[in-house]
Design an enzyme around this catalytic site. Structure first.
Site, short mmCIF file in Angstrom:
data_model
loop_
_atom_site.label_atom_id
_atom_site.label_comp_id
_atom_site.label_asym_id
_atom_site.label_seq_id
_atom_site.Cartn_x
_atom_site.Cartn_y
_atom_site.Cartn_z
N HIS A 1 0.82 -1.20 0.00
CA HIS A 1 0.00 0.00 0.00
C HIS A 1 0.86 1.25 0.00
O HIS A 1 2.05 1.20 0.29
CB HIS A 1 -0.99 0.02 1.18
CG HIS A 1 -0.36 0.20 2.52
ND1 HIS A 1 -0.11 -0.85 3.37
CD2 HIS A 1 0.05 1.30 3.19
CE1 HIS A 1 0.42 -0.41 4.49
NE2 HIS A 1 0.55 0.91 4.40
N ARG B 1 -1.59 11.16 3.91
CA ARG B 1 -2.22 11.86 5.02
C ARG B 1 -3.26 12.82 4.43
O ARG B 1 -2.95 13.55 3.48
CB ARG B 1 -1.18 12.63 5.81
CG ARG B 1 -0.29 11.73 6.62
CD ARG B 1 0.70 12.53 7.48
NE ARG B 1 1.43 11.64 8.33
CZ ARG B 1 2.60 11.06 8.00
NH1 ARG B 1 3.14 11.29 6.83
NH2 ARG B 1 3.20 10.25 8.85
N GLU C 1 -3.74 3.71 1.65
CA GLU C 1 -4.10 3.93 3.04
C GLU C 1 -4.30 5.43 3.23
O GLU C 1 -3.35 6.21 3.09
CB GLU C 1 -3.00 3.43 3.97
CG GLU C 1 -3.22 3.75 5.43
CD GLU C 1 -2.01 3.41 6.30
OE1 GLU C 1 -1.85 4.07 7.34
OE2 GLU C 1 -1.23 2.52 5.92
N ASN D 1 -5.10 12.33 10.77
CA ASN D 1 -4.60 12.63 12.11
C ASN D 1 -5.50 13.70 12.70
O ASN D 1 -5.66 14.78 12.11
CB ASN D 1 -3.14 13.12 12.05
CG ASN D 1 -2.21 12.03 11.60
OD1 ASN D 1 -2.05 11.03 12.29
ND2 ASN D 1 -1.61 12.19 10.44
N HIS E 1 3.56 11.10 -7.70
CA HIS E 1 2.16 10.84 -7.98
C HIS E 1 1.84 9.36 -7.85
O HIS E 1 2.73 8.53 -7.80
CB HIS E 1 1.77 11.32 -9.39
CG HIS E 1 2.55 10.64 -10.47
ND1 HIS E 1 3.73 11.15 -10.97
CD2 HIS E 1 2.34 9.49 -11.15
CE1 HIS E 1 4.20 10.34 -11.91
NE2 HIS E 1 3.37 9.32 -12.04
N GLU F 1 -1.77 10.21 -11.85
CA GLU F 1 -1.58 10.10 -13.30
C GLU F 1 -2.52 9.03 -13.82
O GLU F 1 -2.59 7.93 -13.28
CB GLU F 1 -0.13 9.72 -13.62
CG GLU F 1 0.13 9.59 -15.11
CD GLU F 1 1.56 9.18 -15.42
OE1 GLU F 1 1.98 9.36 -16.57
OE2 GLU F 1 2.27 8.67 -14.51
#
Length: 133
Positions: A5, A9, A56, A60, A74, A126
């Site tokens: 993965h 954030r 993922e 936060n 990217h 992309e």
């Protein structure tokens, strides 16, 4: 070895889930709440591990935006028709915060058709036109 993965954030977890599922056509694979550690996770993708790599999305608590920096590039996604995907992104992403930043066309010096979009947090995606997508 295999890629499992990529973690991004995000400033608003539900907004990002909506973008990746409603605009990019991914599935929400699972979520994890960690209130004691002040973060929540959502995993999205076109399938789950081990057959597919996932994204993922990490929220936060209390952080609404991040500096993306100059090192990150990217995410690349294979699509059957880059121009049609741009049109769909333009139509669906307006309410969810994404945008088309480079229209579909051949890559400089080549024949591969690509386009670029951004997600609500500004991460670049992309779109690479592929017959097997």
């Amino acid at each position: 070895m295999r890629l499992l993965h990529t973690m991004l954030r995000v400033g608003n977890l539900q907004r990002s889930i909506d973008f990746y599922t409603q605009v990019m056509g991914m599935e929400l694979l699972r979520t994890t709440r960690r209130p004691d550690q002040n973060y929540d996770l959502a995993f999205v993708g076109y399938g789950s591990n081990p057959g597919h790599a996932e994204i993922e999305l990490t929220y936060n608590y209390g952080v609404e935006s991040y500096e993306l920096g100059t090192a990150y590039g990217h995410i690349a996604v294979g699509v059957a028709d880059a121009a049609a995907t741009c049109a769909a992104v333009r139509e669906r992403a307006a309410a969810l915060g994404g945008a088309v930043t480079r229209e579909a066309g051949p890559v400089k010096g080549g024949n591969t058709v690509i386009a670029f979009i951004t997600d609500p947090d500004g991460y670049k995606i992309e779109l690479i036109e592929r017959s097997d997508a």
